[in-house]
Design a protein around this motif. Structure first.
Motif, PDB file in Angstrom:
ATOM      1  N   GLY A 250      46.788  74.649  49.359  1.00  0.00           N
ATOM      2  CA  GLY A 250      45.517  74.089  48.953  1.00  0.00           C
ATOM      3  C   GLY A 250      44.288  74.888  49.312  1.00  0.00           C
ATOM      4  N   VAL A 251      44.277  75.549  50.462  1.00  0.00           N
ATOM      5  CA  VAL A 251      43.076  76.203  50.940  1.00  0.00           C
ATOM      6  C   VAL A 251      43.389  77.646  51.295  1.00  0.00           C
ATOM      7  N   ASP A 252      42.485  78.531  50.921  1.00  0.00           N
ATOM      8  CA  ASP A 252      42.667  79.952  51.203  1.00  0.00           C
ATOM      9  C   ASP A 252      42.119  80.257  52.590  1.00  0.00           C
ATOM     10  N   ILE A 253      42.956  80.043  53.606  1.00  0.00           N
ATOM     11  CA  ILE A 253      42.545  80.267  54.988  1.00  0.00           C
ATOM     12  C   ILE A 253      43.449  81.308  55.617  1.00  0.00           C
ATOM     13  N   ALA A 254      42.862  82.316  56.214  1.00  0.00           N
ATOM     14  CA  ALA A 254      43.636  83.320  56.944  1.00  0.00           C
ATOM     15  C   ALA A 254      42.753  83.875  58.051  1.00  0.00           C
ATOM     16  N   GLY A 255      43.326  84.724  58.892  1.00  0.00           N
ATOM     17  CA  GLY A 255      42.550  85.377  59.935  1.00  0.00           C
ATOM     18  C   GLY A 255      42.217  84.479  61.098  1.00  0.00           C
ATOM     19  N   LEU A 256      43.060  83.465  61.392  1.00  0.00           N
ATOM     20  CA  LEU A 256      42.793  82.554  62.495  1.00  0.00           C
ATOM     21  C   LEU A 256      43.327  83.122  63.807  1.00  0.00           C
ATOM     22  N   ASP A 257      42.773  82.626  64.916  1.00  0.00           N
ATOM     23  CA  ASP A 257      43.204  83.095  66.231  1.00  0.00           C
ATOM     24  C   ASP A 257      44.552  82.509  66.630  1.00  0.00           C
ATOM     25  N   THR A 258      44.785  81.240  66.274  1.00  0.00           N
ATOM     26  CA  THR A 258      46.028  80.572  66.661  1.00  0.00           C
ATOM     27  C   THR A 258      46.496  79.667  65.537  1.00  0.00           C
ATOM     28  N   VAL A 259      47.793  79.703  65.261  1.00  0.00           N
ATOM     29  CA  VAL A 259      48.446  78.754  64.370  1.00  0.00           C
ATOM     30  C   VAL A 259      49.501  78.023  65.183  1.00  0.00           C
ATOM     31  N   VAL A 260      49.482  76.691  65.121  1.00  0.00           N
ATOM     32  CA  VAL A 260      50.450  75.863  65.836  1.00  0.00           C
ATOM     33  C   VAL A 260      51.269  75.084  64.812  1.00  0.00           C
ATOM     34  N   MET A 261      52.587  75.095  64.966  1.00  0.00           N
ATOM     35  CA  MET A 261      53.470  74.319  64.099  1.00  0.00           C
ATOM     36  C   MET A 261      54.138  73.234  64.929  1.00  0.00           C
ATOM     37  N   CYS A 262      53.983  71.999  64.492  1.00  0.00           N
ATOM     38  CA  CYS A 262      54.652  70.879  65.164  1.00  0.00           C
ATOM     39  C   CYS A 262      56.031  70.712  64.546  1.00  0.00           C
TER      40      CYS A 262
ATOM     41  N   THR B  11      46.890  76.610  35.070  1.00  0.00           N
ATOM     42  CA  THR B  11      47.459  75.274  34.945  1.00  0.00           C
ATOM     43  C   THR B  11      48.687  75.174  35.832  1.00  0.00           C
ATOM     44  N   ASN B  12      49.525  74.165  35.581  1.00  0.00           N
ATOM     45  CA  ASN B  12      50.724  73.927  36.373  1.00  0.00           C
ATOM     46  C   ASN B  12      51.898  73.703  35.433  1.00  0.00           C
ATOM     47  N   PRO B  13      53.135  73.797  35.934  1.00  0.00           N
ATOM     48  CA  PRO B  13      54.296  73.638  35.048  1.00  0.00           C
ATOM     49  C   PRO B  13      54.362  72.269  34.376  1.00  0.00           C
ATOM     50  N   ASP B  14      53.821  71.233  35.027  1.00  0.00           N
ATOM     51  CA  ASP B  14      53.871  69.896  34.456  1.00  0.00           C
ATOM     52  C   ASP B  14      53.085  69.822  33.154  1.00  0.00           C
ATOM     53  N   LEU B  15      51.875  70.393  33.143  1.00  0.00           N
ATOM     54  CA  LEU B  15      51.083  70.371  31.919  1.00  0.00           C
ATOM     55  C   LEU B  15      51.689  71.294  30.862  1.00  0.00           C
TER      56      LEU B  15
ATOM     57  N   THR C 225      50.823  73.328  42.193  1.00  0.00           N
ATOM     58  CA  THR C 225      49.932  72.196  42.441  1.00  0.00           C
ATOM     59  C   THR C 225      48.597  72.419  41.734  1.00  0.00           C
ATOM     60  N   LYS C 226      47.922  71.303  41.434  1.00  0.00           N
ATOM     61  CA  LYS C 226      46.582  71.398  40.865  1.00  0.00           C
ATOM     62  C   LYS C 226      45.629  72.101  41.823  1.00  0.00           C
ATOM     63  N   ALA C 227      45.770  71.803  43.117  1.00  0.00           N
ATOM     64  CA  ALA C 227      44.843  72.352  44.102  1.00  0.00           C
ATOM     65  C   ALA C 227      44.872  73.871  44.090  1.00  0.00           C
ATOM     66  N   LEU C 228      46.056  74.443  44.006  1.00  0.00           N
ATOM     67  CA  LEU C 228      46.151  75.893  44.019  1.00  0.00           C
ATOM     68  C   LEU C 228      45.553  76.498  42.753  1.00  0.00           C
ATOM     69  N   ALA C 229      45.756  75.847  41.610  1.00  0.00           N
ATOM     70  CA  ALA C 229      45.154  76.351  40.378  1.00  0.00           C
ATOM     71  C   ALA C 229      43.632  76.325  40.465  1.00  0.00           C
TER      72      ALA C 229
END
Length: 741
Positions: free
Chosen positions: A344-356, A160-164, A115-119
């Motif tokens: 998209g976002v470099d987030i880690a180290g959270l107290d709780t992760v919930v998956m719906c 970049t990304n594979p598309d480009l 994805t563009k966001a990750l690049a």
């Protein structure tokens, strides 16, 4: 922060698994990175004084020009493992004995993200590392010409990304000649995302890249970065074309981690409502919470109810950075996100992760769970199960989630539907020659001959040439075997809401269809989509109902490529013909789901040639009426299709299904690849025994009377045929009579 107890009035814990804390293991700095080296100085200036063992192992191998497959956990510092050798090579002085050092560009590297966001996120990481003299550039479809030219001429590290890469860099390789001539490293990040047709297409693009790099005299070293996989080396070999024995696997995670408590839970509330309650409560208690939901609309709703902020696809980079900063400094306590946040976002180290709900694969589950936990603090992961066969199966069989390796990536780089057009693109870039099978595989010569017979390639003394005045890459969609797409356009403004493949347009934008976009509803006009303009015109409306297409389908299997017994039944695999026609649509109340009425349509038949796995079940004991047997066959179709992602890592839309009764009264269920070449039907055949046993177990353990969403009901069904759970159970007893280990 210690994790809070679960609310017993809200959630019922069906299974709990604790991951013990893991002390960090460090290794000495590499000898090729001494004190004072630019990359080491930059890392130490960022406050990192020691490296984890896996970082050193991967960096050492890459520096020695050995291809690496890196599969440690989320937030384990994988980026640093490859950035150290990449940056070091770029800023190193040329060797004194290099006879052409005066005209050779410093070592270059290419970073590919899905994805563009990750690049762009990786660009931020590189900027923060700030190695003196290291020039980094991001190039994608939004990059203006001047910045793109600067990247071609001056950048060391291009993100970049594979598309480009597919549509721009490789077709214009002469402009990138200097960059390609010095290409030292290629980083393929989040490689587990490249599966099915997308994976097969990207595999061909990487082979085109390696072929052109060789043409310019380069032999780049690959760093393939992935979530944990059951066969990371095999998957990386299939993706890159590099032989498995030339890949070094680095999988032992040396990073520190606190205790992680993972709970599989159910709730009388809808998963999103329960998640909002959990989030609100824990945010009030001072925890930082991340909740994953399945849609953009739900992200907004859960965030509002849970005293949190939303994150979803379509956010600007500045919005993502603001969320990241807020979580880092504590001003943001909760985020509700779609799975776009995985990349998209470099987030880690959270107290709780919930998956719906289960995210569809063990790879995605562990990717999301990996956002929880700091070095020394405990953390919670909650999976709130949905009423689907797959979620219900995992509640009954938690070992299928916790004790099985992450799925191997399913992709078929030799699929003719994928490789044929890609060979045409390669021929336009550089004439194909004898010996190019070392890049594209054993089927290259036969596919080249087929393209020549069709007039797309022409044989000349020095190779096979592309003959058309157009661009071959324009005939290829990396995410499909059909490059055609239909724009969904707001009639009054011309705004493009989204796109849909031409093969699925009748399902989404047929005449009278209600189209959903970010929680808003739009009505398609009476003509539906226009194949000439490749547009579907819609207008904003709130009619109070949603639409569900009705489809007549037929599947016929050609000469089987493989067949084998399945209990007293049989499984067959081969190439088949799938025809479908949208015959009408239902209008359903948008609140209650009650059917208002049915409207007929006259749409053309669509024909798809694709891989098919067929399950055939003979009579199930005492004679049954054809009506009841047909209802049981239909229920069996829903069940086995809903459970397939547990075994093949496909998304629900990756496979289609159809069921019928043969003239002899046999129950027949066919599953097929919606995108030819994706490989999921073949995987279903290969895992057939485990697949059918999982289905049998699900019915035995579901305590509903006549069928429910956790077993044989499917919200996406486009047929009005009845369902019969009991008969489906009898059919499964015929093909899955014993437990498979």
């Amino acid at each position: 922060m210690a994790t809070a107890p679960l609310r017993t009035d809200l959630l019922e814990v069906r299974h709990r698994r604790d991951l013990p804390p893991r002390p960090g293991r460090v290794a000495p700095w590499p000898v090729w990175l001494p004190v004072g080296a630019p990359a080491r100085t930059a890392v130490e200036r960022a406050g990192i004084t020691e490296l984890w063992t896996h970082q050193v192992a991967a960096a050492d191998a890459l520096t020695a020009r050995r291809h690496v497959v890196l599969t440690t956990g989320t937030a384990s510092g994988k980026s640093l493992a490859y950035l150290l050798p990449v940056a070091t090579a770029a800023v190193a002085a040329p060797a004194a004995d290099d006879p052409v050092r005066w005209r050779r560009r410093p070592a270059t590297s290419l970073y590919l993200a899905p994805t563009k966001a990750l690049a762009h996120d990786q660009a931020r990481v590189c900027a923060e590392l700030a190695v003196p003299g290291w020039r980094v550039a991001t190039v994608d479809g939004d990059t203006d010409p001047a910045d793109r030219q600067w990247a071609r001429d001056h950048a060391h590290h291009v993100l970049t990304n594979p598309d480009l890469l597919h549509a721009s860099l490789l077709p214009q390789h002469a402009r990138w000649a200097s960059f390609l001539r010095s290409l030292r490293y290629v980083v393929v990040d989040e490689s587990h995302r490249y599966r099915g047709v997308f994976g097969a297409q990207v595999a061909a693009v990487l082979r085109r890249l390696r072929r052109l790099a060789d043409h310019y005299g380069a032999d780049p070293t690959f760093a393939v970065v992935s979530a944990t996989s059951s066969d990371p080396v095999g998957s990386a070999a299939a993706l890159t074309g590099i032989p498995a024995d030339e890949l070094v696997a680095v999988h032992e995670d040396g990073s520190a981690r606190g205790r992680i408590r993972i709970s599989l839970v159910t709730s009388e509330l809808a998963p999103e409502a329960a998640a909002a309650e959990v989030m609100a409560e824990r945010v009030r208690d001072g925890e930082q919470v991340l909740t994953f939901v399945s849609s953009r609309r739900l992200a907004e709703e859960v965030a509002a109810a849970g005293n949190a902020v939303a994150y979803r696809g379509g956010y600007l980079a500045s919005d993502r950075r603001e969320i990241e900063r807020g979580l880092a400094d504590g001003t943001i306590r909760g985020v509700a996100a779609t799975n776009a946040l995985e990349l998209g976002v470099d987030i880690a180290g959270l107290d709780t992760v919930v998956m719906c709900g289960y995210p569809g694969s063990r790879a995605a589950f562990w990717q999301q769970a990996g956002r929880a936990g700091r070095r020394a603090a405990d953390a919670d992961v909650l999976l709130i199960a949905r009423a689907t066969p797959l979620d219900a199966y995992l509640l009954d069989h938690p070992g299928a989630l916790f004790d099985q390796p992450v799925e191997a990536t399913v992709l078929d780089p030799s699929s003719p539907a994928v490789l044929g057009p890609q060979l045409a693109a390669a021929a336009q870039e550089l004439p194909l020659r004898d010996g190019d099978d070392r890049w594209f595989g054993a089927t290259t010569r036969s596919l080249v001959q087929r393209l020549t017979d069709r007039g797309l390639l022409r044989r000349r003394p020095d190779g096979w040439f592309w003959t058309s005045p157009g661009r071959a890459v324009d005939r290829i969609s990396l995410r499909s075997t059909d490059a055609r797409s239909i724009d969904i356009v707001v009639e009054s403004t011309g705004r493009v809401l989204g796109t849909v493949g031409a093969d699925a347009a009748d399902l989404v934008v047929h005449p009278g269809a209600v189209y959903l976009h970010q929680g808003e509803t739009y009505l398609c006009d009476d003509e539906g989509w226009d194949p000439e303009s490749a547009e579907a015109l819609v207008r904003a409306a709130r009619p109070g109902y949603l639409t569900q297409p009705l489809v007549d389908a037929d599947v016929s299997l050609g000469p089987p490529e493989a067949h084998r017994p399945a209990g007293a039944g049989r499984l067959t695999y081969g190439l088949g013909r799938v025809s479908s026609t949208v015959t009408g649509y239902l209008r359903r109340d948008e609140v209650t789901g009650r059917v208002w009425d049915s409207t007929p349509l006259d749409r053309p038949e669509r024909v798809l040639t694709t891989s098919v796995t067929v399950l055939t079940v003979p009579g199930a004991g005492e004679p049954l009426s054809r009506t009841r047997l047909d209802a049981g066959t239909h229920a069996l179709e829903h069940l086995v299709t809903g459970l397939l992602p547990a075994l093949t890592a496909n998304d629900r839309y990756d496979v289609g299904s159809h069921s019928w009764l043969s003239e002899e009264g046999e129950a027949v269920v066919a599953v097929f690849d919606r995108r030819p070449g994706s490989g999921f039907a073949a995987s279903a055949y290969a895992r057939g025994d485990a697949w059918l046993t999982a289905a049998r177990d699900r019915l035995e353990q579901c305590d509903c009377v006549s069928g429910c969403p956790a077993c044989v009901l499917s919200a996406g069904c486009t047929s009005s045929r009845p369902l019969d759970k009991a008969t489906a159970q009898r059919l499964l007893a015929v093909v899955a009579p014993t437990v498979v280990d």
